[in-house]
Design a protein around this motif. Structure first.
Motif, short mmCIF file in Angstrom:
data_model
loop_
_atom_site.label_atom_id
_atom_site.label_comp_id
_atom_site.label_asym_id
_atom_site.label_seq_id
_atom_site.Cartn_x
_atom_site.Cartn_y
_atom_site.Cartn_z
N PRO A 245 0.81 -1.21 0.00
CA PRO A 245 0.00 0.00 0.00
C PRO A 245 0.85 1.26 0.00
O PRO A 245 1.96 1.28 0.52
N GLU A 246 0.31 2.33 -0.59
CA GLU A 246 0.99 3.62 -0.56
C GLU A 246 1.02 4.20 0.84
O GLU A 246 1.95 4.91 1.22
N ASP A 247 -0.02 3.94 1.61
CA ASP A 247 -0.12 4.46 2.98
C ASP A 247 0.87 3.72 3.88
O ASP A 247 0.73 2.51 4.11
N SER B 267 1.16 3.58 6.98
CA SER B 267 0.55 3.00 8.17
C SER B 267 -0.02 1.61 7.92
O SER B 267 -0.27 0.86 8.86
N GLN B 268 -0.23 1.26 6.64
CA GLN B 268 -0.78 -0.05 6.29
C GLN B 268 0.30 -1.06 5.94
O GLN B 268 0.01 -2.25 5.80
N ARG B 269 1.54 -0.59 5.81
CA ARG B 269 2.63 -1.48 5.47
C ARG B 269 2.84 -2.52 6.58
O ARG B 269 2.82 -2.19 7.76
N GLU C 42 -2.35 -4.19 -1.21
CA GLU C 42 -3.37 -3.46 -1.97
C GLU C 42 -3.71 -4.18 -3.27
O GLU C 42 -2.82 -4.57 -4.03
N TYR D 249 -12.81 3.78 -0.53
CA TYR D 249 -11.74 2.93 -0.03
C TYR D 249 -12.35 1.73 0.69
O TYR D 249 -13.21 1.89 1.56
#
Length: 223
Positions: free
Chosen positions: A127-129, A131-133, A138, A214
């Motif tokens: 994910p680009e975010d 915080s989701q890594r 994605e 989303y």
């Protein structure tokens, strides 16, 4: 119903994958344009323009012509925005597909193949975010050629991403789709994705009340 199989992307799929993506995105232009035309603020703008030209020119014909030109111009303007999005994708992640999706960590791109040709695609990426890594992957670039829809290909591609994420220890799959991609929303919600937020990507999008949705899918049994 033509048989199909899901397999990892191969270099021979390059042109087909790019074409499937571009065609899939651009077919949403009419729905996007209809959404714009139905906004009250847009309708008030068109009526205001019509009345202003009518008052200034005193000609009903000139006013109608001005309105027609504006409506037509807005169509091409909106189509240009969608086309720009497609071109940006073709110049970025879909320019070097192997490097972006096959050589990067925890990423992949699959195609649905029927009669020896790629007829659908989907990708998984980090994910680009930030915080989701570490917890999520994605789902991205989902598209199926129009003539092959209704066969469960999109569902099979989605499940491929979910299994890929689960096998690599991720607990969540996230994705984003526009508010006018109705079939995609229906598919994801039937699979168990939950809409967690929506956002307008620009000031113009906010004015037109256009949002990106989303979604989030919690993989059963994952920790």
């Amino acid at each position: 119903m033509a048989p199909y199989r899901i397999r990892q992307y191969e270099d021979r799929d390059y042109e087909a994958v790019r074409a499937i993506f571009a065609q899939g995105i651009l077919e949403h232009v009419p729905a996007g344009y209809f959404h714009v035309l139905m906004r009250l603020q847009v309708q008030l703008f068109f009526w205001g323009l019509f009345l202003a030209v009518l008052v200034a020119s005193g000609s009903l014909l000139v006013s109608l012509a001005a309105l027609a030109l504006t409506v037509t111009g807005s169509w091409f303007g909106l189509r240009s925005m969608w086309t720009s999005y497609v071109q940006q994708a073709l110049r970025s992640d879909l320019r070097d597909i192997r490097r972006t999706y096959l050589e990067a960590a925890d990423s992949c791109l699959w195609v649905a193949e029927s009669d020896g040709a790629a007829v659908g695609m989907v990708a998984a990426v980090l994910p680009e975010d930030p915080s989701q890594r570490g917890s999520a992957l994605e789902l991205k670039r989902m598209s199926v050629a129009r003539e092959y829809r209704g066969q469960g290909i999109a569902r099979a591609l989605s499940m491929t991403v979910i299994r890929f994420a689960q096998e690599r220890g991720y607990s969540t799959v996230v994705l984003a789709t526009s508010m006018v991609q109705f079939a995609a929303q229906h598919l994801y919600e039937r699979l168990g994705f939950q809409k967690v937020r929506e956002r307008s990507p620009s000031a113009l999008a906010r004015f037109l009340q256009f949002s990106i949705f989303y979604y989030r899918y919690e993989i059963p049994g994952a920790r």
